[in-house]
Write a protein that holds these residues in place. Sequence first.
Motif, mmCIF file in Angstrom:
data_model
loop_
_atom_site.group_PDB
_atom_site.id
_atom_site.type_symbol
_atom_site.label_atom_id
_atom_site.label_comp_id
_atom_site.label_asym_id
_atom_site.label_seq_id
_atom_site.Cartn_x
_atom_site.Cartn_y
_atom_site.Cartn_z
ATOM 1 N N GLN A 1 -3.189 -5.786 -2.253
ATOM 2 C CA GLN A 1 -3.207 -5.115 -3.558
ATOM 3 C C GLN A 1 -3.757 -6.095 -4.589
ATOM 4 O O GLN A 1 -3.228 -7.185 -4.781
ATOM 5 C CB GLN A 1 -1.790 -4.682 -3.939
ATOM 6 C CG GLN A 1 -1.697 -3.864 -5.208
ATOM 7 C CD GLN A 1 -2.020 -2.398 -4.987
ATOM 8 O OE1 GLN A 1 -2.091 -1.934 -3.845
ATOM 9 N NE2 GLN A 1 -2.221 -1.662 -6.060
ATOM 10 N N THR A 2 -4.818 -5.706 -5.288
ATOM 11 C CA THR A 2 -5.529 -6.656 -6.151
ATOM 12 C C THR A 2 -4.670 -7.155 -7.295
ATOM 13 O O THR A 2 -4.705 -8.340 -7.625
ATOM 14 C CB THR A 2 -6.819 -6.013 -6.695
ATOM 15 O OG1 THR A 2 -7.628 -5.579 -5.587
ATOM 16 C CG2 THR A 2 -7.609 -7.017 -7.520
ATOM 17 N N TRP A 3 -3.853 -6.267 -7.902
ATOM 18 C CA TRP A 3 -3.104 -6.789 -9.044
ATOM 19 C C TRP A 3 -1.921 -7.654 -8.594
ATOM 20 O O TRP A 3 -1.435 -8.487 -9.355
ATOM 21 C CB TRP A 3 -2.709 -5.695 -10.021
ATOM 22 C CG TRP A 3 -1.646 -4.709 -9.630
ATOM 23 C CD1 TRP A 3 -1.078 -4.512 -8.412
ATOM 24 C CD2 TRP A 3 -1.039 -3.774 -10.519
ATOM 25 N NE1 TRP A 3 -0.150 -3.498 -8.487
ATOM 26 C CE2 TRP A 3 -0.104 -3.024 -9.760
ATOM 27 C CE3 TRP A 3 -1.172 -3.485 -11.872
ATOM 28 C CZ2 TRP A 3 0.671 -2.022 -10.314
ATOM 29 C CZ3 TRP A 3 -0.409 -2.472 -12.430
ATOM 30 C CH2 TRP A 3 0.506 -1.757 -11.655
ATOM 31 N N THR A 4 -1.488 -7.515 -7.346
ATOM 32 C CA THR A 4 -0.517 -8.458 -6.791
ATOM 33 C C THR A 4 -1.150 -9.852 -6.695
ATOM 34 O O THR A 4 -0.549 -10.860 -7.093
ATOM 35 C CB THR A 4 -0.064 -8.007 -5.394
ATOM 36 O OG1 THR A 4 0.705 -6.804 -5.507
ATOM 37 C CG2 THR A 4 0.788 -9.068 -4.713
ATOM 38 N N ILE A 5 -2.373 -9.888 -6.188
ATOM 39 C CA ILE A 5 -3.088 -11.158 -6.028
ATOM 40 C C ILE A 5 -3.409 -11.762 -7.389
ATOM 41 O O ILE A 5 -3.169 -12.953 -7.628
ATOM 42 C CB ILE A 5 -4.382 -10.929 -5.214
ATOM 43 C CG1 ILE A 5 -4.045 -10.319 -3.855
ATOM 44 C CG2 ILE A 5 -5.150 -12.232 -5.055
ATOM 45 C CD1 ILE A 5 -5.243 -9.720 -3.141
ATOM 46 N N SER A 6 -3.929 -10.951 -8.297
ATOM 47 C CA SER A 6 -4.291 -11.443 -9.635
ATOM 48 C C SER A 6 -3.057 -11.887 -10.417
ATOM 49 O O SER A 6 -3.114 -12.871 -11.169
ATOM 50 C CB SER A 6 -5.034 -10.355 -10.413
ATOM 51 O OG SER A 6 -6.251 -10.022 -9.778
ATOM 52 N N GLY A 7 -1.948 -11.152 -10.259
ATOM 53 C CA GLY A 7 -0.713 -11.534 -10.948
ATOM 54 C C GLY A 7 -0.229 -12.902 -10.514
ATOM 55 O O GLY A 7 0.236 -13.709 -11.327
ATOM 56 N N PHE A 8 -0.356 -13.194 -9.208
ATOM 57 C CA PHE A 8 0.018 -14.505 -8.688
ATOM 58 C C PHE A 8 -0.884 -15.594 -9.260
ATOM 59 O O PHE A 8 -0.414 -16.645 -9.723
ATOM 60 C CB PHE A 8 -0.074 -14.484 -7.162
ATOM 61 C CG PHE A 8 0.054 -15.830 -6.512
ATOM 62 C CD1 PHE A 8 1.278 -16.483 -6.453
ATOM 63 C CD2 PHE A 8 -1.059 -16.455 -5.963
ATOM 64 C CE1 PHE A 8 1.394 -17.736 -5.849
ATOM 65 C CE2 PHE A 8 -0.955 -17.701 -5.358
ATOM 66 C CZ PHE A 8 0.279 -18.335 -5.310
ATOM 67 N N LEU A 9 -2.196 -15.349 -9.259
ATOM 68 C CA LEU A 9 -3.137 -16.340 -9.786
ATOM 69 C C LEU A 9 -2.935 -16.563 -11.278
ATOM 70 O O LEU A 9 -3.014 -17.700 -11.765
ATOM 71 C CB LEU A 9 -4.569 -15.891 -9.507
ATOM 72 C CG LEU A 9 -5.018 -15.951 -8.044
ATOM 73 C CD1 LEU A 9 -6.396 -15.320 -7.880
ATOM 74 C CD2 LEU A 9 -5.022 -17.388 -7.539
ATOM 75 N N MET A 10 -2.662 -15.479 -12.021
ATOM 76 C CA MET A 10 -2.448 -15.626 -13.462
ATOM 77 C C MET A 10 -1.193 -16.433 -13.737
ATOM 78 O O MET A 10 -1.161 -17.268 -14.660
ATOM 79 C CB MET A 10 -2.347 -14.241 -14.121
ATOM 80 C CG MET A 10 -2.346 -14.291 -15.654
ATOM 81 S SD MET A 10 -3.887 -14.973 -16.290
ATOM 82 C CE MET A 10 -3.454 -15.207 -18.034
ATOM 83 N N ALA A 11 -0.161 -16.233 -12.948
ATOM 84 C CA ALA A 11 1.063 -17.015 -13.104
ATOM 85 C C ALA A 11 0.782 -18.496 -12.886
ATOM 86 O O ALA A 11 1.251 -19.360 -13.653
ATOM 87 C CB ALA A 11 2.127 -16.522 -12.120
ATOM 88 N N LYS A 12 0.009 -18.810 -11.853
ATOM 89 C CA LYS A 12 -0.341 -20.203 -11.575
ATOM 90 C C LYS A 12 -1.170 -20.802 -12.707
ATOM 91 O O LYS A 12 -0.956 -21.956 -13.114
ATOM 92 C CB LYS A 12 -1.119 -20.292 -10.260
ATOM 93 C CG LYS A 12 -0.369 -19.815 -9.026
ATOM 94 C CD LYS A 12 0.690 -20.789 -8.570
ATOM 95 C CE LYS A 12 0.098 -22.004 -7.928
ATOM 96 N NZ LYS A 12 1.151 -22.877 -7.335
#
Length: 465
Positions: A429-440
């Motif tokens: 799921q793209t926003w799962t992946i993007s949410g993780f990267l944004m948190a980092k």
Amino acid sequence: MAITVKTNSITEAWRLVENSIIFYSKRPIGTVAACDLHRESLNYDQCFIRDFVISGLVFLTQGKAEIVRNFLTETLTLQSHEKQMDFFKPGPGLMPASFKVDIVDGKQVLIADFGEHAIGRVPPVDSCLWWIILLRAYVKATKDISLAYQPEFQQGIKLILDFCLVHRFAMYPTMLVPDGAFMIDRRMGVYGNPLEIQVLFYAALLAASELLLPGNGGVKYLETINRRLAALEYHVKEYYWIDINRVNEIYRYKGEEFGKEVANKFNIYPESIPHWLTEWLPETGGYLAGNLGPSQLDFRFFALGNLMAILVSLASEQESQMIMDLIEQRWHDLIGNMPMKICFPALEGLEWKIVTGSDPKNRAWSYHNGGNWPVLLWLLVAAAIKTGRVELANKAINVAQSRLSHDQWPEYYDGKNGRLIGKEARKYQTWTISGFLMAKELVANRTHLELISFEKDPEMISCVN
């Protein structure tokens, strides 16, 4: 607590985000919702406005502004301008829920979905609000205010404001919306004035006040925005806030009061206080309730609305700290094995049957009914950083990255503590992946918080009535 660095998962996440990009006329314009090759795509092969906002923020942190600019420009062309009285078409100002690139007569075209194909046929109220918020983030990141000043963008912002600020059959400054009109896109008993929409509405008004030019009627819009912001802030903070003192006030309320100067203005009955709340609510914690209406105060905790309230300064500094206190002290319930639960507690039994219509996807502790959504990680981390609770941000990231890559980046998790991969969750799921990267990225460079954070305007005069 230091963050355990897992380079492989980060590298994989960036690769997956890059692979999710949609191209239109050879230009990047968005990202697909999910790249799960093992499940029927349905509309997950489309680009959703709310989903791309997180991807867009990640791209902006990397200086990759082209895709965000293209997204903003192309989705603006999809904005509804329908003015005729057609009850089966979106009204002027509405942004689509999603779009896809299709081929018609040998040429690429963009096909928008305003909810005509959605389960329940509910149009998205939040798309236009997220669009303005992302436009403001783009300007913050690139300093390219000229994009927002283009006539078509100014007109697009005004159409959204017309849509949101229209005269209604209501006496409150909040936005009235149906069930299923935002991230919680199925029937969940949030009809009326749900917190998430009120906070997004507040943020969009703030963003519009920064982006609108005074010419061509802009001054009147700015004056209306300022009045609405003050009234909306007062209303939400005065009537949505829940802490132990507030619960005691409601417990001693008198009902059926008539007149202007009454304590129980919404005729909330003390018997409506749920049994779980008095035990669950910590002494030092508090939060904004999920919904408010006549004889209705939804005491459920909804994560997105509360976390966004911190970021846009709708919650005061003290209230923001109390929300984070609640999350820290009820970590087992709200975070568990994956940040974080979209709402708490879940509807169960007869209540679930009545409120959701016996929705099997929204059974207790699943999907929108108490499921854990990894996309909320970035909001939790952003709120933690803004409130100086960096240790909570680090703890949340550690919890997430220990599972996400291994579990193939699922859409959501099930169970009281989020231990089960969602029964119908899409993988990758793209926003799962993007949410993780944004948190980092937020932890690595806290200046990125400026893209989504709003500070209190000291000149704003609070409404007193």
